[in-house]
Design a protein around this motif. Structure first.
Motif, PDB file in Angstrom:
ATOM      1  N   TYR A  35      26.448  -7.514  41.172  1.00 47.72           N
ATOM      2  CA  TYR A  35      27.740  -7.575  41.860  1.00 47.72           C
ATOM      3  C   TYR A  35      27.680  -6.826  43.194  1.00 47.72           C
ATOM      4  CZ  TYR A  35      32.655  -6.841  42.929  1.00 47.72           C
ATOM      5  OH  TYR A  35      33.863  -6.789  43.576  1.00 47.72           O
ATOM      6  N   CYS A  36      27.157  -5.609  43.169  1.00 45.62           N
ATOM      7  CA  CYS A  36      27.132  -4.794  44.386  1.00 45.62           C
ATOM      8  C   CYS A  36      26.202  -5.384  45.439  1.00 45.62           C
ATOM      9  CB  CYS A  36      26.741  -3.360  44.059  1.00 45.62           C
ATOM     10  SG  CYS A  36      28.018  -2.480  43.125  1.00 45.62           S
ATOM     11  N   SER A  37      25.092  -5.953  45.009  1.00 44.83           N
ATOM     12  CA  SER A  37      24.174  -6.594  45.954  1.00 44.83           C
ATOM     13  C   SER A  37      24.845  -7.771  46.655  1.00 44.83           C
ATOM     14  CB  SER A  37      22.918  -7.095  45.232  1.00 44.83           C
ATOM     15  OG  SER A  37      22.234  -6.041  44.636  1.00 44.83           O
ATOM     16  N   LEU A  38      25.502  -8.606  45.877  1.00 51.58           N
ATOM     17  CA  LEU A  38      26.177  -9.767  46.465  1.00 51.58           C
ATOM     18  C   LEU A  38      27.329  -9.349  47.378  1.00 51.58           C
ATOM     19  CD1 LEU A  38      26.207 -12.184  43.399  1.00 51.58           C
ATOM     20  CD2 LEU A  38      24.756 -12.310  45.434  1.00 51.58           C
ATOM     21  N   GLU A  39      28.097  -8.360  46.952  1.00 53.64           N
ATOM     22  CA  GLU A  39      29.200  -7.894  47.788  1.00 53.64           C
ATOM     23  C   GLU A  39      28.696  -7.276  49.089  1.00 53.64           C
ATOM     24  OE1 GLU A  39      32.653  -8.266  47.497  1.00 53.64           O
ATOM     25  OE2 GLU A  39      31.863  -9.701  46.060  1.00 53.64           O
ATOM     26  N   ALA A  40      27.607  -6.542  49.016  1.00 53.75           N
ATOM     27  CA  ALA A  40      27.037  -5.941  50.227  1.00 53.75           C
ATOM     28  C   ALA A  40      26.597  -7.033  51.198  1.00 53.75           C
ATOM     29  CB  ALA A  40      25.867  -5.040  49.874  1.00 53.75           C
ATOM     30  N   MET A  41      26.006  -8.110  50.676  1.00 48.52           N
ATOM     31  CA  MET A  41      25.615  -9.217  51.550  1.00 48.52           C
ATOM     32  C   MET A  41      26.840  -9.885  52.158  1.00 48.52           C
ATOM     33  SD  MET A  41      22.187 -10.981  49.982  1.00 48.52           S
ATOM     34  CE  MET A  41      23.025 -11.883  48.730  1.00 48.52           C
ATOM     35  N   ARG A  42      27.912 -10.007  51.375  1.00 44.52           N
ATOM     36  CA  ARG A  42      29.140 -10.607  51.914  1.00 44.52           C
ATOM     37  C   ARG A  42      29.761  -9.723  52.987  1.00 44.52           C
ATOM     38  NH1 ARG A  42      30.445 -11.839  46.149  1.00 44.52           N
ATOM     39  NH2 ARG A  42      29.699 -13.935  45.860  1.00 44.52           N
ATOM     40  N   ILE A  43      29.754  -8.426  52.763  1.00 47.90           N
ATOM     41  CA  ILE A  43      30.343  -7.492  53.725  1.00 47.90           C
ATOM     42  C   ILE A  43      29.586  -7.542  55.054  1.00 47.90           C
ATOM     43  CG2 ILE A  43      30.626  -5.033  54.260  1.00 47.90           C
ATOM     44  CD1 ILE A  43      31.318  -4.650  51.254  1.00 47.90           C
ATOM     45  N   HIS A  44      28.296  -7.569  54.974  1.00 48.12           N
ATOM     46  CA  HIS A  44      27.483  -7.523  56.193  1.00 48.12           C
ATOM     47  C   HIS A  44      27.158  -8.893  56.761  1.00 48.12           C
ATOM     48  CE1 HIS A  44      26.998  -3.217  56.162  1.00 48.12           C
ATOM     49  NE2 HIS A  44      26.753  -3.287  54.875  1.00 48.12           N
ATOM     50  N   GLY A  45      27.568  -9.917  56.075  1.00 47.91           N
ATOM     51  CA  GLY A  45      27.350 -11.273  56.563  1.00 47.91           C
ATOM     52  C   GLY A  45      26.101 -11.872  55.971  1.00 47.91           C
ATOM     53  N   GLU A  46      26.304 -12.792  55.072  1.00 52.08           N
ATOM     54  CA  GLU A  46      25.194 -13.388  54.354  1.00 52.08           C
ATOM     55  C   GLU A  46      24.168 -14.062  55.257  1.00 52.08           C
ATOM     56  OE1 GLU A  46      25.044 -15.718  50.154  1.00 52.08           O
ATOM     57  OE2 GLU A  46      26.962 -15.006  50.909  1.00 52.08           O
ATOM     58  N   PRO A  47      24.573 -14.855  56.255  1.00 52.18           N
ATOM     59  CA  PRO A  47      23.554 -15.509  57.086  1.00 52.18           C
ATOM     60  C   PRO A  47      22.629 -14.524  57.799  1.00 52.18           C
ATOM     61  CG  PRO A  47      25.662 -16.548  57.433  1.00 52.18           C
ATOM     62  CD  PRO A  47      25.899 -15.310  56.591  1.00 52.18           C
ATOM     63  N   GLN A  48      23.156 -13.428  58.310  1.00 54.18           N
ATOM     64  CA  GLN A  48      22.335 -12.455  58.993  1.00 54.18           C
ATOM     65  C   GLN A  48      21.371 -11.794  58.009  1.00 54.18           C
ATOM     66  OE1 GLN A  48      25.685 -12.410  59.271  1.00 54.18           O
ATOM     67  NE2 GLN A  48      26.105 -12.889  61.395  1.00 54.18           N
ATOM     68  N   SER A  49      21.850 -11.497  56.789  1.00 49.44           N
ATOM     69  CA  SER A  49      21.011 -10.823  55.795  1.00 49.44           C
ATOM     70  C   SER A  49      19.861 -11.730  55.370  1.00 49.44           C
ATOM     71  CB  SER A  49      21.833 -10.447  54.566  1.00 49.44           C
ATOM     72  OG  SER A  49      22.832  -9.520  54.916  1.00 49.44           O
ATOM     73  N   ALA A  50      20.143 -13.015  55.245  1.00 58.66           N
ATOM     74  CA  ALA A  50      19.115 -13.941  54.775  1.00 58.66           C
ATOM     75  C   ALA A  50      18.021 -14.149  55.816  1.00 58.66           C
ATOM     76  CB  ALA A  50      19.748 -15.279  54.415  1.00 58.66           C
ATOM     77  N   SER A  51      18.391 -14.088  57.090  1.00 59.48           N
ATOM     78  CA  SER A  51      17.399 -14.355  58.150  1.00 59.48           C
ATOM     79  C   SER A  51      16.657 -13.089  58.569  1.00 59.48           C
ATOM     80  CB  SER A  51      18.081 -14.975  59.368  1.00 59.48           C
ATOM     81  OG  SER A  51      18.999 -14.057  59.940  1.00 59.48           O
ATOM     82  N   GLY A  52      17.126 -11.931  58.128  1.00 62.30           N
ATOM     83  CA  GLY A  52      16.417 -10.696  58.470  1.00 62.30           C
ATOM     84  C   GLY A  52      17.155 -10.003  59.511  1.00 62.30           C
TER      85      GLY A  52
END
Length: 91
Positions: A74-91
């Motif tokens: 849950y916390c991992s997914l929420e952190a990615m949502r907070i910081h923006g999933e597309p940016q997190s996925a691309s590095g």
């Protein structure tokens, strides 16, 4: 077209000027995450105390494991949502 792009860029600057933690929605998400982490921690301590006392703690350890793994996901997914999933996925 230039005016529209200029207005869009100005809007981005105004939003980006605030720290992410200043947004109430983000604060609520962080509180939810912290609450889940603390719950998992307390369940783990409870299970450990049962084991330290020499008692069987099959149920307690199972609950702690489930809570800790669900909380991590849950916390991992929420952190990615907070910081923006597309940016997190691309590095």
């Amino acid at each position: 077209m230039q005016q529209a792009l200029s207005a869009l860029e100005t809007g981005r600057i105004n939003v980006a000027a605030r720290a992410i933690a200043e947004f109430q929605a983000i604060q609520l998400q962080l509180v939810e995450m912290a609450t889940r982490v603390q719950s998992a921690r307390l369940l783990t301590f409870w299970a450990a105390s049962r084991l330290d006392a020499g008692d069987r703690a099959d149920g307690e350890t199972g609950m702690a494991k489930v809570m800790a793994s669900e909380t991590a996901l849950y916390c991992s997914l929420e952190a990615m949502r907070i910081h923006g999933e597309p940016q997190s996925a691309s590095g």
